[in-house]
Design an enzyme around this catalytic site. Structure first.
Site, PDB file in Angstrom:
ATOM      1  CD  GLU A 226      -2.968  -1.168   0.554  1.00 48.35           C
ATOM      2  OE1 GLU A 226      -3.152  -0.193  -0.196  1.00 48.35           O
ATOM      3  OE2 GLU A 226      -3.729  -2.142   0.581  1.00 48.35           O
ATOM      4  CB  CYS A 260      -1.636   7.078   1.131  1.00 51.47           C
ATOM      5  SG  CYS A 260      -2.921   6.207   2.029  1.00 51.47           S
TER       6      CYS A 260
HETATM    7  P1  NAP Z   1       8.384   5.230   4.425  1.00 50.14           P
HETATM    8  O1  NAP Z   1       9.537   6.118   4.670  1.00 50.14           O
HETATM    9  O2  NAP Z   1       8.376   4.405   3.203  1.00 50.14           O
HETATM   10  O3  NAP Z   1       8.261   4.303   5.708  1.00 50.14           O
HETATM   11  C1  NAP Z   1       7.241   3.334   5.851  1.00 50.14           C
HETATM   12  C2  NAP Z   1       7.794   2.145   6.596  1.00 50.14           C
HETATM   13  O4  NAP Z   1       8.743   1.488   5.768  1.00 50.14           O
HETATM   14  C3  NAP Z   1       8.534   2.524   7.873  1.00 50.14           C
HETATM   15  O5  NAP Z   1       8.336   1.513   8.820  1.00 50.14           O
HETATM   16  C4  NAP Z   1       9.983   2.566   7.419  1.00 50.14           C
HETATM   17  O6  NAP Z   1      10.901   2.359   8.461  1.00 50.14           O
HETATM   18  C5  NAP Z   1       9.997   1.425   6.419  1.00 50.14           C
HETATM   19  N1  NAP Z   1      11.010   1.543   5.379  1.00 50.14           N
HETATM   20  C6  NAP Z   1      11.480   2.668   4.796  1.00 50.14           C
HETATM   21  N2  NAP Z   1      12.386   2.344   3.845  1.00 50.14           N
HETATM   22  C7  NAP Z   1      12.486   0.995   3.832  1.00 50.14           C
HETATM   23  C8  NAP Z   1      13.243   0.076   3.070  1.00 50.14           C
HETATM   24  N3  NAP Z   1      14.092   0.467   2.124  1.00 50.14           N
HETATM   25  N4  NAP Z   1      13.091  -1.245   3.333  1.00 50.14           N
HETATM   26  C9  NAP Z   1      12.237  -1.659   4.265  1.00 50.14           C
HETATM   27  N5  NAP Z   1      11.485  -0.837   5.025  1.00 50.14           N
HETATM   28  C10 NAP Z   1      11.587   0.481   4.799  1.00 50.14           C
HETATM   29  O7  NAP Z   1       7.034   6.022   4.414  1.00 50.14           O
HETATM   30  P2  NAP Z   1       6.513   7.055   5.505  1.00 50.14           P
HETATM   31  O8  NAP Z   1       7.231   8.339   5.311  1.00 50.14           O
HETATM   32  O9  NAP Z   1       6.547   6.448   6.858  1.00 50.14           O
HETATM   33  O10 NAP Z   1       4.972   7.185   5.106  1.00 50.14           O
HETATM   34  C11 NAP Z   1       4.561   8.010   4.097  1.00 50.14           C
HETATM   35  C12 NAP Z   1       4.338   7.239   2.822  1.00 50.14           C
HETATM   36  O11 NAP Z   1       3.436   6.164   3.054  1.00 50.14           O
HETATM   37  C13 NAP Z   1       3.655   8.101   1.777  1.00 50.14           C
HETATM   38  O12 NAP Z   1       4.212   7.856   0.514  1.00 50.14           O
HETATM   39  C14 NAP Z   1       2.215   7.629   1.829  1.00 50.14           C
HETATM   40  O13 NAP Z   1       1.483   7.892   0.682  1.00 50.14           O
HETATM   41  C15 NAP Z   1       2.379   6.179   2.103  1.00 50.14           C
HETATM   42  N6  NAP Z   1       1.156   5.612   2.676  1.00 50.14           N
HETATM   43  C16 NAP Z   1       0.405   4.760   1.910  1.00 50.14           C
HETATM   44  C17 NAP Z   1      -0.786   4.247   2.398  1.00 50.14           C
HETATM   45  C18 NAP Z   1      -1.635   3.321   1.576  1.00 50.14           C
HETATM   46  O14 NAP Z   1      -2.497   2.684   2.143  1.00 50.14           O
HETATM   47  N7  NAP Z   1      -1.426   3.224   0.291  1.00 50.14           N
HETATM   48  C19 NAP Z   1      -1.208   4.581   3.677  1.00 50.14           C
HETATM   49  C20 NAP Z   1      -0.418   5.448   4.430  1.00 50.14           C
HETATM   50  C21 NAP Z   1       0.766   5.951   3.922  1.00 50.14           C
HETATM   51  P3  NAP Z   1      11.710   3.591   9.109  1.00 50.14           P
HETATM   52  O15 NAP Z   1      10.714   4.511   9.707  1.00 50.14           O
HETATM   53  O16 NAP Z   1      12.572   2.932  10.115  1.00 50.14           O
HETATM   54  O17 NAP Z   1      12.476   4.234   7.976  1.00 50.14           O
END
Ligand code: NAP
Length: 454
Positions: A226, A260
């Site tokens: 997601e 998102c």
């Molecule tokens: P993020 O930086 O991608 O982090 C999300 C999760 O993934 C965190 O637990 C993060 O850990 C982990 N992570 C980051 N890079 C990783 C990697 N290379 N390998 C494995 N795990 C990794 O995103 P965010 O800033 O927290 O959230 C915002 C994003 O989420 C936006 O793009 C938003 O649109 C999206 N989102 C999507 C939905 C949906 O349902 N489609 C819902 C909510 C949010 P760390 O914190 O330790 O880096």
């Protein structure tokens, strides 16, 4: 790991990261719990899930306080988030048995049917923006299905991660059916590699999704992703302009724009463009930012300083390339990472505001003359999460929703929301697979074919 209050800037608590050995011990314990949990019946699981629902409601003020302190959303929205988690627990407690009951298929055999069976421990990698809701929409169906789960939450919300683990324990679930791993993202691949982890679900950014998907793919483990979105909202010339503007602004400002499925691009018919723009800017300018605990505050700070700086960079870079700022677009002179409601026009291909997700209260307005042009702009994105159409012609709205817009869900005359009863997910770089509803609970099941001959 450090939890920092984005509004006050104070360090709430430091948490030591779990060692690899401890992570492996936990995964072994969760797998041991799975061997028993998978044998339990729906009635028993539903009883515990209803306890969890009650626990959430009982402690909602305290839990909302943890959310506000760690990621800065306004208290009212945090309270709503915890209440929504209670509804998803009740929903799956009530419906999991019927969603997963055997499905008879007539063949020449005496009996043939599908039996939905759990697959084991699922890793959930979750984001900070809805730190309870994102976890519960995974947790409730996973546990009701007989799977077990481990959570790697975003590094800035460790208090939320531990509070959720504690709630599950207090609800009376057997020890270790759901555990939190306090680890950084660099450790995620080694968790996916663990043979006791059977699948992974990630909610987060597209780069994180690509990384997790490649690791899961190389291990032949199922994944659900997601990811980000840049949802387009079409406002047709026969739309109720005031109502549309109000719903569009509500969607854009929810969670300080860090959603998102927040509306991000508004594509407006030429005939009503000026009226819509005026009303939209008026409503955006009414939003007040401030202390998230103050009931008069509309939007709190963004969750982290680096996220605010990145958003401002996207705005200023687009401005340098020719975009016009109708409202906002500056960094307020306060310590906390606030960003004002911002409206951009004249945004063209090549600019960050055209192509990238704007994860904050920044809206982009486009003008269109023909519906073909509107659809082209709407679909000219790598994302495909949600979309909306505002029109008084419901037949046309449905047609655009079904055939025109490239998205996992489209709302007509409303803004996009997640709802336990409806499938949720995206296409293109917004990810794959679905959460919620009957579809979501079946993602991590062995869809087992049984054929019986006498
Ligand atoms: P993020 O930086 O991608 O982090 C999300 C999760 O993934 C965190 O637990 C993060 O850990 C982990 N992570 C980051 N890079 C990783 C990697 N290379 N390998 C494995 N795990 C990794 O995103 P965010 O800033 O927290 O959230 C915002 C994003 O989420 C936006 O793009 C938003 O649109 C999206 N989102 C999507 C939905 C949906 O349902 N489609 C819902 C909510 C949010 P760390 O914190 O330790 O880096």
């Amino acid at each position: 790991m450090q939890a920092i209050n984005p509004f006050s800037g104070e360090v709430i608590q430091n948490y030591p990261e779990y060692s690899s050995e401890y992570v492996n011990t936990i995964i072994n314990q969760v797998d041991a719990a799975y061997q028993q949990w998978k044998l339990t019946d729906f009635e028993y699981r539903a009883k515990l899930m209803k306890n969890l629902q009650a626990g959430l409601l009982e402690k909602k003020v305290e839990l909302a306080g943890i959310i506000v302190s760690e990621m800065g959303k306004v208290f009212r929205e945090a309270l709503g988030e915890v209440e929504k988690c209670a509804t998803v627990c009740a929903f799956y407690a009530d419906h999991a048995a019927s969603f997963l009951k055997n499905e008879v298929i007539q063949t020449e055999a005496e009996a043939s049917y599908i039996s939905y069976q759990p697959i084991g421990t699922v890793l959930a990698v979750m984001p900070w923006n809805f730190p309870f809701w994102q976890v519960f929409r995974f947790l409730a169906p996973a546990l009701m299905a007989g799977n077990t789960g481990v959570l790697k939450h975003a590094s800035n919300v460790p208090g939320c991660a531990l509070a959720i683990e504690q709630l599950v324990r207090e609800a009376g679930f057997p020890e270790n059916v759901f555990r939190t791993l306090l680890i950084s993202s660099t450790k995620v691949n080694s968790v996916i590699e663990n043979p006791l982890i059977k699948a992974v679900t990630l909610t987060g950014s597209t780069p994180a999704g690509k990384s997790v998907a490649s690791m899961a793919g190389s291990m032949l483990k199922k994944s659900v992703l997601e990811l980000g979105g840049s949802d387009p909202y079409l406002i047709l010339e026969d739309a109720d302009v005031e109502k549309a503007a109000q719903l569009c602004v509500t969607s854009r400002l929810l969670n300080a724009g860090q959603s998102c499925i927040g509306a991000k691009r508004f594509i407006i018919a030429d005939k009503i463009y000026d009226d819509f723009e005026a009303e939209f800017v008026r409503l955006m300018s009414q939003a007040t930012f401030g202390d998230p605990l103050n009931p008069l505050t509309t939007i709190g700070p963004l969750a982290r300083l680096d996220l605010r700086d990145e958003l401002h960079h996207q705005v200023t870079k687009s401005q340098e390339m020719g975009a016009k700022i109708l409202l906002g677009g500056f960094i307020p002179e306060v310590k906390a990472p606030f960003y004002p409601p911002t409206v951009l026009t004249d945004v063209k291909q090549g600019m960050p505001a055209y192509h990238e997700e704007l994860f904050g209260p920044v809206a982009v307005l486009f003008r269109f003359e023909t519906e073909e042009e509107a659809i082209r702009i709407a679909n000219d994105t790598v994302f495909g999460l949600g979309a909306a159409v505002f029109t008084s012609d419901i037949t046309k709205g449905k047609l655009l929703a079904e055939k025109g817009l490239e998205a996992g869900c489209v709302y007509v005359n409303d803004f996009v929301k997640s709802d336990p009863r409806l499938p949720f997910g995206g296409i293109k770089e917004s990810g794959y697979g679905r959460e919620l509803s009957a579809v979501g609970i079946r993602e991590f099941m062995n869809i087992k074919t049984i054929v019986v001959k006498e």
